[in-house]
Motif scaffolding. Structure first.
Motif, PDB file in Angstrom:
ATOM      1  N   TYR A  43      36.544  34.677  47.683  1.00  0.00           N
ATOM      2  CA  TYR A  43      37.147  34.304  46.397  1.00  0.00           C
ATOM      3  C   TYR A  43      38.666  34.240  46.506  1.00  0.00           C
ATOM      4  CZ  TYR A  43      38.591  34.515  41.524  1.00  0.00           C
ATOM      5  OH  TYR A  43      39.184  34.255  40.312  1.00  0.00           O
ATOM      6  N   VAL A  44      39.252  35.218  47.218  1.00  0.00           N
ATOM      7  CA  VAL A  44      40.711  35.226  47.405  1.00  0.00           C
ATOM      8  C   VAL A  44      41.161  34.008  48.200  1.00  0.00           C
ATOM      9  CG1 VAL A  44      42.607  36.439  48.567  1.00  0.00           C
ATOM     10  CG2 VAL A  44      40.967  37.714  47.183  1.00  0.00           C
ATOM     11  N   TYR A  45      40.388  33.649  49.220  1.00  0.00           N
ATOM     12  CA  TYR A  45      40.720  32.460  50.012  1.00  0.00           C
ATOM     13  C   TYR A  45      40.722  31.211  49.138  1.00  0.00           C
ATOM     14  CZ  TYR A  45      40.435  28.811  53.557  1.00  0.00           C
ATOM     15  OH  TYR A  45      40.683  27.692  54.315  1.00  0.00           O
ATOM     16  N   GLN A  46      39.724  31.107  48.271  1.00  0.00           N
ATOM     17  CA  GLN A  46      39.668  29.975  47.347  1.00  0.00           C
ATOM     18  C   GLN A  46      40.815  30.026  46.343  1.00  0.00           C
ATOM     19  OE1 GLN A  46      37.628  27.389  47.671  1.00  0.00           O
ATOM     20  NE2 GLN A  46      36.690  28.361  49.462  1.00  0.00           N
ATOM     21  N   LEU A  47      41.219  31.233  45.980  1.00  0.00           N
ATOM     22  CA  LEU A  47      42.345  31.406  45.060  1.00  0.00           C
ATOM     23  C   LEU A  47      43.638  30.903  45.690  1.00  0.00           C
ATOM     24  CD1 LEU A  47      43.298  32.612  42.332  1.00  0.00           C
ATOM     25  CD2 LEU A  47      43.677  34.768  43.544  1.00  0.00           C
ATOM     26  N   PHE A  48      43.802  31.189  46.978  1.00  0.00           N
ATOM     27  CA  PHE A  48      44.975  30.670  47.690  1.00  0.00           C
ATOM     28  C   PHE A  48      44.977  29.143  47.682  1.00  0.00           C
ATOM     29  CE2 PHE A  48      45.196  34.822  50.189  1.00  0.00           C
ATOM     30  CZ  PHE A  48      46.331  35.254  49.527  1.00  0.00           C
ATOM     31  N   LYS A  49      43.818  28.570  47.938  1.00  0.00           N
ATOM     32  CA  LYS A  49      43.716  27.106  47.941  1.00  0.00           C
ATOM     33  C   LYS A  49      44.047  26.533  46.570  1.00  0.00           C
ATOM     34  CE  LYS A  49      40.595  24.867  50.170  1.00  0.00           C
ATOM     35  NZ  LYS A  49      39.305  24.320  50.656  1.00  0.00           N
ATOM     36  N   LEU A  67      50.257  36.021  41.199  1.00  0.00           N
ATOM     37  CA  LEU A  67      49.256  36.007  42.267  1.00  0.00           C
ATOM     38  C   LEU A  67      49.057  37.411  42.826  1.00  0.00           C
ATOM     39  CD1 LEU A  67      47.330  34.430  44.065  1.00  0.00           C
ATOM     40  CD2 LEU A  67      49.250  33.936  45.595  1.00  0.00           C
ATOM     41  N   VAL A  68      50.154  38.131  43.032  1.00  0.00           N
ATOM     42  CA  VAL A  68      50.064  39.503  43.543  1.00  0.00           C
ATOM     43  C   VAL A  68      49.285  40.379  42.571  1.00  0.00           C
ATOM     44  CG1 VAL A  68      51.389  41.586  44.093  1.00  0.00           C
ATOM     45  CG2 VAL A  68      52.167  39.356  44.918  1.00  0.00           C
ATOM     46  N   SER A  69      49.557  40.218  41.282  1.00  0.00           N
ATOM     47  CA  SER A  69      48.849  40.982  40.257  1.00  0.00           C
ATOM     48  C   SER A  69      47.354  40.670  40.284  1.00  0.00           C
ATOM     49  CB  SER A  69      49.428  40.662  38.877  1.00  0.00           C
ATOM     50  OG  SER A  69      48.715  41.341  37.863  1.00  0.00           O
ATOM     51  N   GLU A  70      47.025  39.394  40.429  1.00  0.00           N
ATOM     52  CA  GLU A  70      45.612  39.000  40.472  1.00  0.00           C
ATOM     53  C   GLU A  70      44.927  39.536  41.712  1.00  0.00           C
ATOM     54  OE1 GLU A  70      42.875  35.017  39.659  1.00  0.00           O
ATOM     55  OE2 GLU A  70      45.065  34.879  39.688  1.00  0.00           O
ATOM     56  N   LEU A  71      45.619  39.514  42.848  1.00  0.00           N
ATOM     57  CA  LEU A  71      45.059  40.057  44.080  1.00  0.00           C
ATOM     58  C   LEU A  71      44.802  41.552  43.949  1.00  0.00           C
ATOM     59  CD1 LEU A  71      47.245  38.203  46.751  1.00  0.00           C
ATOM     60  CD2 LEU A  71      44.846  37.766  46.195  1.00  0.00           C
ATOM     61  N   PHE A  72      45.716  42.247  43.276  1.00  0.00           N
ATOM     62  CA  PHE A  72      45.562  43.687  43.077  1.00  0.00           C
ATOM     63  C   PHE A  72      44.290  43.985  42.281  1.00  0.00           C
ATOM     64  CE2 PHE A  72      46.044  47.351  40.266  1.00  0.00           C
ATOM     65  CZ  PHE A  72      46.300  48.363  41.181  1.00  0.00           C
ATOM     66  N   GLY A  75      41.132  43.367  44.299  1.00  0.00           N
ATOM     67  CA  GLY A  75      40.885  44.493  45.192  1.00  0.00           C
ATOM     68  C   GLY A  75      40.330  45.695  44.453  1.00  0.00           C
ATOM     69  N   PHE A  76      40.852  45.948  43.260  1.00  0.00           N
ATOM     70  CA  PHE A  76      40.382  47.069  42.450  1.00  0.00           C
ATOM     71  C   PHE A  76      38.926  46.857  42.026  1.00  0.00           C
ATOM     72  CE2 PHE A  76      39.907  49.301  38.355  1.00  0.00           C
ATOM     73  CZ  PHE A  76      40.251  50.591  38.752  1.00  0.00           C
ATOM     74  N   THR A  77      38.592  45.628  41.664  1.00  0.00           N
ATOM     75  CA  THR A  77      37.219  45.305  41.266  1.00  0.00           C
ATOM     76  C   THR A  77      36.254  45.488  42.426  1.00  0.00           C
ATOM     77  OG1 THR A  77      38.030  43.680  39.646  1.00  0.00           O
ATOM     78  CG2 THR A  77      35.718  43.504  40.319  1.00  0.00           C
ATOM     79  N   ILE A  78      36.669  45.071  43.619  1.00  0.00           N
ATOM     80  CA  ILE A  78      35.825  45.246  44.812  1.00  0.00           C
ATOM     81  C   ILE A  78      35.592  46.726  45.077  1.00  0.00           C
ATOM     82  CG2 ILE A  78      35.734  44.940  47.323  1.00  0.00           C
ATOM     83  CD1 ILE A  78      37.334  42.337  46.897  1.00  0.00           C
ATOM     84  N   LEU A  79      36.637  47.529  44.899  1.00  0.00           N
ATOM     85  CA  LEU A  79      36.509  48.980  45.097  1.00  0.00           C
ATOM     86  C   LEU A  79      35.502  49.572  44.117  1.00  0.00           C
ATOM     87  CD1 LEU A  79      37.426  51.699  46.297  1.00  0.00           C
ATOM     88  CD2 LEU A  79      39.303  51.702  44.636  1.00  0.00           C
TER      89      LEU A  79
END
Length: 204
Positions: A43-49, A67-72, A75-79
């Protein structure tokens, strides 16, 4: 007579193992934690695209605050997903095997796991605060590997191989700054799935 003594010794060893180690850990926890990380990484890879970044070819990656906020939060959701799956499959296994969950071994394992993870979490927040985004992925792998190695003495000894693998992968990724997502997927995704499958087959 000798056979009876051997059976008694085996029973005593089993009781000591149950009292000193957390053995309700399920291999399926690792599998589903890995799948969560794998899906999150894709999902993050697609987000970069979607943000106009070709992750595999851009030498200099610039990250906006949004973008940094969304990545954070990804990551929190995955945890959270990994913790939910881990708890679910652990409770299920403990009930199936009639094993207690909250024992002194459980507390010791969680404490030994939490200390490096907490330190790593603060360190990663400091990296984000100072704008060193490229070091976040290696740091998460390294501190997670240290946490797993530290907790190994209170659960299955096999888990140390996962810890050392995460640690080595994190150290290697330090020399490939900008490609942390790939190492992150390998460490938290692929390695977790492989480890989980091995553990499930061995201790099912």
């Amino acid at each position: 007579m000798n056979q009876k003594h051997q059976e008694d010794l085996a029973h005593i060893r089993s009781m000591m193992e149950r009292s000193s180690r957390f053995i309700s850990l399920s291999g399926l926890s690792g599998v589903f934690a890995g799948l969560s990380a794998l899906i999150g990484g894709i999902y993050v890879y697609q987000l970069f695209k979607a943000n106009g970044m070709d992750y595999l070819s851009d030498d200099h990656k610039l990250y906006s605050t949004n973008l940094v906020s969304e990545l954070f939060w990804i990551g929190f959701t995955i945890l959270i997903c990994a913790l939910v799956f881990g708890t679910f499959f652990t409770v299920r296994k403990s009930k199936k095997c009639n094993l207690p969950i909250w024992t002194s071994a459980t507390k010791k394992m969680l404490f030994n796991l939490a200390v490096p993870l907490a330190a790593g979490g603060i360190f990663c927040l400091a990296l984000i605060y100072h704008g060193h985004f490229g070091l976040v992925a290696p740091a998460t792998l390294i501190f997670y590997g240290l946490a797993v190695i530290n907790a190994e003495k209170y659960t299955f000894s096999d888990i140390k191989y996962l810890g050392f693998s995460e640690l080595i992968l994190g150290c290697i990724s330090l020399f490939y700054i900008g490609y942390g997502l790939i190492f992150w997927i390998l460490g938290f995704g692929i390695l977790h799935i492989l480890y989980g499958l091995v553990m499930f087959k061995k201790y099912k």
